[in-house]
Design a protein around this motif. Sequence first.
Motif, PDB file in Angstrom:
ATOM      1  N   HIS A  39      90.119  -9.710  16.956  1.00 37.27           N
ATOM      2  CA  HIS A  39      91.582 -10.411  17.713  1.00 37.27           C
ATOM      3  C   HIS A  39      91.576 -10.891  19.039  1.00 37.27           C
ATOM      4  CE1 HIS A  39      96.084 -11.644  17.028  1.00 37.27           C
ATOM      5  NE2 HIS A  39      96.454 -10.589  18.007  1.00 37.27           N
ATOM      6  N   ILE A  73      92.329 -14.141  20.947  1.00 39.89           N
ATOM      7  CA  ILE A  73      93.786 -14.262  22.226  1.00 39.89           C
ATOM      8  C   ILE A  73      92.256 -15.175  23.250  1.00 39.89           C
ATOM      9  CG2 ILE A  73      94.362 -13.167  23.878  1.00 39.89           C
ATOM     10  CD1 ILE A  73      95.624 -12.120  21.531  1.00 39.89           C
ATOM     11  N   GLU A  87      99.521 -22.335  16.419  1.00 34.80           N
ATOM     12  CA  GLU A  87      98.890 -20.548  17.006  1.00 34.80           C
ATOM     13  C   GLU A  87      99.902 -19.825  16.743  1.00 34.80           C
ATOM     14  OE1 GLU A  87      97.194 -21.310  20.862  1.00 34.80           O
ATOM     15  OE2 GLU A  87      95.416 -22.266  19.890  1.00 34.80           O
ATOM     16  N   TRP A  88     101.041 -20.591  17.098  1.00 34.79           N
ATOM     17  CA  TRP A  88     102.476 -19.214  16.450  1.00 34.79           C
ATOM     18  C   TRP A  88     102.310 -19.578  15.276  1.00 34.79           C
ATOM     19  CZ3 TRP A  88     108.346 -20.915  19.464  1.00 34.79           C
ATOM     20  CH2 TRP A  88     108.642 -20.214  18.961  1.00 34.79           C
ATOM     21  N   ASN A  89     102.424 -20.209  14.078  1.00 27.79           N
ATOM     22  CA  ASN A  89     102.991 -20.013  13.255  1.00 27.79           C
ATOM     23  C   ASN A  89     101.609 -19.388  12.172  1.00 27.79           C
ATOM     24  OD1 ASN A  89     103.861 -20.705  10.519  1.00 27.79           O
ATOM     25  ND2 ASN A  89     102.824 -23.070  10.375  1.00 27.79           N
ATOM     26  N   ASN A 111     100.529 -16.883  13.375  1.00 30.00           N
ATOM     27  CA  ASN A 111     100.641 -15.736  14.389  1.00 30.00           C
ATOM     28  C   ASN A 111      99.496 -14.918  14.917  1.00 30.00           C
ATOM     29  OD1 ASN A 111     103.258 -14.891  13.194  1.00 30.00           O
ATOM     30  ND2 ASN A 111     102.718 -14.281  10.816  1.00 30.00           N
ATOM     31  N   LEU A 132      99.241 -15.953  18.292  1.00 33.92           N
ATOM     32  CA  LEU A 132     100.118 -15.112  19.737  1.00 33.92           C
ATOM     33  C   LEU A 132     100.311 -13.434  19.728  1.00 33.92           C
ATOM     34  CD1 LEU A 132     101.932 -18.531  20.596  1.00 33.92           C
ATOM     35  CD2 LEU A 132      99.412 -17.714  21.177  1.00 33.92           C
ATOM     36  N   ASN A 133     100.511 -13.476  18.821  1.00 31.27           N
ATOM     37  CA  ASN A 133     101.062 -12.006  18.664  1.00 31.27           C
ATOM     38  C   ASN A 133     100.019 -10.517  18.449  1.00 31.27           C
ATOM     39  OD1 ASN A 133     104.165 -12.573  17.860  1.00 31.27           O
ATOM     40  ND2 ASN A 133     103.524 -12.502  16.025  1.00 31.27           N
ATOM     41  N   TRP A 134      99.985  -9.541  19.424  1.00 32.08           N
ATOM     42  CA  TRP A 134      99.203  -9.007  19.890  1.00 32.08           C
ATOM     43  C   TRP A 134      98.765  -7.986  19.059  1.00 32.08           C
ATOM     44  CZ3 TRP A 134      94.765  -8.351  22.532  1.00 32.08           C
ATOM     45  CH2 TRP A 134      94.297  -7.689  22.956  1.00 32.08           C
ATOM     46  N   SER A 135      99.867  -7.167  18.358  1.00 34.43           N
ATOM     47  CA  SER A 135      99.859  -6.316  17.318  1.00 34.43           C
ATOM     48  C   SER A 135     100.271  -6.835  15.616  1.00 34.43           C
ATOM     49  CB  SER A 135     101.345  -5.389  17.395  1.00 34.43           C
ATOM     50  OG  SER A 135     102.089  -6.302  17.058  1.00 34.43           O
ATOM     51  N   ASN A 136      99.068  -6.482  14.818  1.00 39.75           N
ATOM     52  CA  ASN A 136      99.576  -6.870  13.849  1.00 39.75           C
ATOM     53  C   ASN A 136     100.513  -6.030  13.353  1.00 39.75           C
ATOM     54  OD1 ASN A 136      96.607  -7.709  14.326  1.00 39.75           O
ATOM     55  ND2 ASN A 136      95.394  -6.055  12.844  1.00 39.75           N
TER      56      ASN A 136
END
Length: 117
Positions: A56, A60, A107-109, A111, A113-117
Amino acid sequence: MFMILILTSMFILISNILMILSMMISKKSNLDREKCSPFECGFDPKSSARNPFSLHFFLITVIFLIFDVEIALIFPMIKTFKLVNIFIWMKISIFFILILLLGLYHEWNQNMLNWSN
């Protein structure tokens, strides 16, 4: 034409002979224990150097590099605003920004851009 062919074959032959000769003479060892071990300021490592890497974090980093290159591509567009036809400039700018927004939405769709799973 024949002379060029002879010279080329001589150069290839001489370079191959020199490469083979240098490999035979060199003292380089590929299986040296010291070269295969990780180096930490002269000390033995406390843990394994082959720890798994966060995928991950890598993704990023790649996303950051992509957007960094995109910013580097936008700056010349701003400088050329007064030099080119405004309609062509607007078409190219809108198309480029639309591609960026579609990539950001993807990328947003996903997920990413989210750091945590």
